[in-house]
Enzyme design. Sequence first.
Site, mmCIF file in Angstrom:
data_model
loop_
_atom_site.group_PDB
_atom_site.id
_atom_site.type_symbol
_atom_site.label_atom_id
_atom_site.label_comp_id
_atom_site.label_asym_id
_atom_site.label_seq_id
_atom_site.Cartn_x
_atom_site.Cartn_y
_atom_site.Cartn_z
ATOM 1 C CD GLU A 93 37.766 -18.864 22.261
ATOM 2 O OE1 GLU A 93 37.934 -20.280 22.599
ATOM 3 O OE2 GLU A 93 36.816 -18.540 21.761
ATOM 4 N NE ARG B 107 35.098 -24.000 17.229
ATOM 5 C CZ ARG B 107 34.454 -24.732 18.359
ATOM 6 N NH1 ARG B 107 33.567 -24.027 19.334
ATOM 7 N NH2 ARG B 107 34.441 -25.998 18.322
ATOM 8 C CG HIS C 219 35.237 -21.666 24.240
ATOM 9 N ND1 HIS C 219 35.659 -21.575 22.996
ATOM 10 C CD2 HIS C 219 34.107 -22.656 23.952
ATOM 11 C CE1 HIS C 219 35.220 -22.584 22.068
ATOM 12 N NE2 HIS C 219 34.320 -23.172 22.839
HETATM 13 P P1 NAP Z 1 24.861 -28.693 13.799
HETATM 14 O O1 NAP Z 1 23.804 -29.530 14.492
HETATM 15 O O2 NAP Z 1 25.622 -29.256 12.681
HETATM 16 O O3 NAP Z 1 24.043 -27.184 13.166
HETATM 17 C C1 NAP Z 1 24.787 -26.461 12.850
HETATM 18 C C2 NAP Z 1 23.627 -25.677 11.949
HETATM 19 O O4 NAP Z 1 24.470 -24.855 10.988
HETATM 20 C C3 NAP Z 1 22.919 -26.608 10.973
HETATM 21 O O5 NAP Z 1 21.708 -26.456 11.248
HETATM 22 C C4 NAP Z 1 23.542 -26.203 9.542
HETATM 23 O O6 NAP Z 1 22.186 -26.270 8.672
HETATM 24 C C5 NAP Z 1 23.746 -24.788 9.665
HETATM 25 N N1 NAP Z 1 24.772 -24.311 8.866
HETATM 26 C C6 NAP Z 1 25.906 -24.851 8.555
HETATM 27 N N2 NAP Z 1 26.575 -24.307 7.721
HETATM 28 C C7 NAP Z 1 25.881 -23.301 7.359
HETATM 29 C C8 NAP Z 1 26.059 -22.197 6.431
HETATM 30 N N3 NAP Z 1 27.108 -21.928 5.611
HETATM 31 N N4 NAP Z 1 25.127 -21.082 6.689
HETATM 32 C C9 NAP Z 1 24.010 -21.269 7.468
HETATM 33 N N5 NAP Z 1 23.999 -22.240 8.165
HETATM 34 C C10 NAP Z 1 24.777 -23.095 8.102
HETATM 35 O O7 NAP Z 1 25.931 -28.293 14.983
HETATM 36 P P2 NAP Z 1 25.599 -28.174 16.655
HETATM 37 O O8 NAP Z 1 25.925 -29.298 17.135
HETATM 38 O O9 NAP Z 1 24.401 -27.428 16.814
HETATM 39 O O10 NAP Z 1 26.990 -27.054 16.871
HETATM 40 C C11 NAP Z 1 27.153 -25.955 16.275
HETATM 41 C C12 NAP Z 1 28.478 -25.176 16.341
HETATM 42 O O11 NAP Z 1 28.472 -24.765 17.587
HETATM 43 C C13 NAP Z 1 29.618 -26.072 16.345
HETATM 44 O O12 NAP Z 1 30.051 -26.442 15.277
HETATM 45 C C14 NAP Z 1 30.901 -25.361 17.433
HETATM 46 O O13 NAP Z 1 31.480 -24.625 16.463
HETATM 47 C C15 NAP Z 1 29.687 -24.643 18.019
HETATM 48 N N6 NAP Z 1 29.914 -25.254 19.621
HETATM 49 C C16 NAP Z 1 30.353 -23.987 20.529
HETATM 50 C C17 NAP Z 1 30.331 -24.399 21.708
HETATM 51 C C18 NAP Z 1 30.867 -23.664 22.822
HETATM 52 O O14 NAP Z 1 31.325 -24.016 23.868
HETATM 53 N N7 NAP Z 1 30.815 -22.437 22.857
HETATM 54 C C19 NAP Z 1 29.892 -25.617 22.253
HETATM 55 C C20 NAP Z 1 29.287 -26.638 21.247
HETATM 56 C C21 NAP Z 1 29.366 -26.197 20.020
HETATM 57 P P3 NAP Z 1 22.368 -26.563 7.051
HETATM 58 O O15 NAP Z 1 23.517 -27.598 7.064
HETATM 59 O O16 NAP Z 1 21.234 -27.098 6.696
HETATM 60 O O17 NAP Z 1 22.902 -25.122 6.692
#
Ligand code: NAP
Length: 322
Positions: free
Chosen positions: A263, A234, A282
């Site tokens: 955005e 984000r 995005h």
């Molecule tokens: P996910 O599986 O929940 O992965 C997020 C990772 O971040 C986890 O490994 C988590 O590990 C870590 N994390 C969370 N809070 C943290 C913190 N405070 N410090 C360090 N690490 C932290 O989610 P995902 O499915 O991979 O998606 C991740 C994000 O990508 C989404 O939330 C969304 O905002 C973004 N996204 C963007 C697009 C786009 O169009 N550009 C598309 C899809 C997703 P721990 O809990 O162990 O910390």
Amino acid sequence: MKRKIVAYKPLPDDVLAYLQQHADVVQADAAQHDAFVAALKDADGAIGASVKITPAMLDGAAKLKALSTISVGYDNFDVADLTKRGIVLAHTPDVLTESTADTVFSLILASARRVVELADWVKAGEWKASIGPALFGVDVQGKTLGIVGLGRIGGAVARRAALGFDMKVQYTNRSANAEAEQRYGARRVELDELLATSDFVCLQVPLTPETRHLIGANELRKMKKSAILINASRGQTVDENALTEALQAGTIHGAGLDVFDQEPVDPHSPLLKMKNVVALPHIGSATHETRHAMARCAAENLVGALDGTLEINIVNREVLSQ
Ligand code: NAP
């Protein structure tokens, strides 16, 4: 009486038809704020994306039982407030993981090999002789990739990097990702070490109060001068002013950005003037197949949540035990 669902994003025909089997579906344009809020007042559920849903917008929506976002990220919602109101929030993890990882990798390759800049240069008729070092890029294969937030998408990026591009993968998370460590040799390090030693720093954390401006001036200063920052999480996980300054000062080599603080990004943003910035609108999950799968998943989530049968994809599971 048939239930009422508000759809605040256009849905594919078959997904709309599926919802209509279960409820009356009212399509609302969230840009028409008052009409949208009024539509929520007597709705049982709502489905959509890319709109901030504030607590004030839900006041008086006494029947509302479930919200279903067509996204994995849920930073547009006040989750604690939804839980207090007894509203289930559902999201669409997994179905978008691979497409988003493809976008991340395209940003890595495009930034390193100057793909967008040089393609524009060719189309502008500038290619008049064999190119020299002034237009060379930097290698991706064999380099070190630092993933800040190695979860589902980060894991799919790590797989591409380790198995496809022979890259060394390191990451930060609050908890270890054993699967990525075992399969892709990913090494968990402190953020400072990741910043100081990665050739590509790739952000894939959710946006939370903790991760807002996770990468600011201090962090950018710790990165290698030759490093490239990739953000497809984000926009607000990065302090955009600090990033602009770092790029202008040349303290990092470049950036690949799918997301921005605001955005659509301001067309006058200095980031858009820089040749070493690849900017995308995005598009993380934006393929026909994946966006369809996300809409379908969100619709099934919503129907399941309204029926009380949903077991997966629930953000605020606590609401079920209230
Ligand atoms: P996910 O599986 O929940 O992965 C997020 C990772 O971040 C986890 O490994 C988590 O590990 C870590 N994390 C969370 N809070 C943290 C913190 N405070 N410090 C360090 N690490 C932290 O989610 P995902 O499915 O991979 O998606 C991740 C994000 O990508 C989404 O939330 C969304 O905002 C973004 N996204 C963007 C697009 C786009 O169009 N550009 C598309 C899809 C997703 P721990 O809990 O162990 O910390």
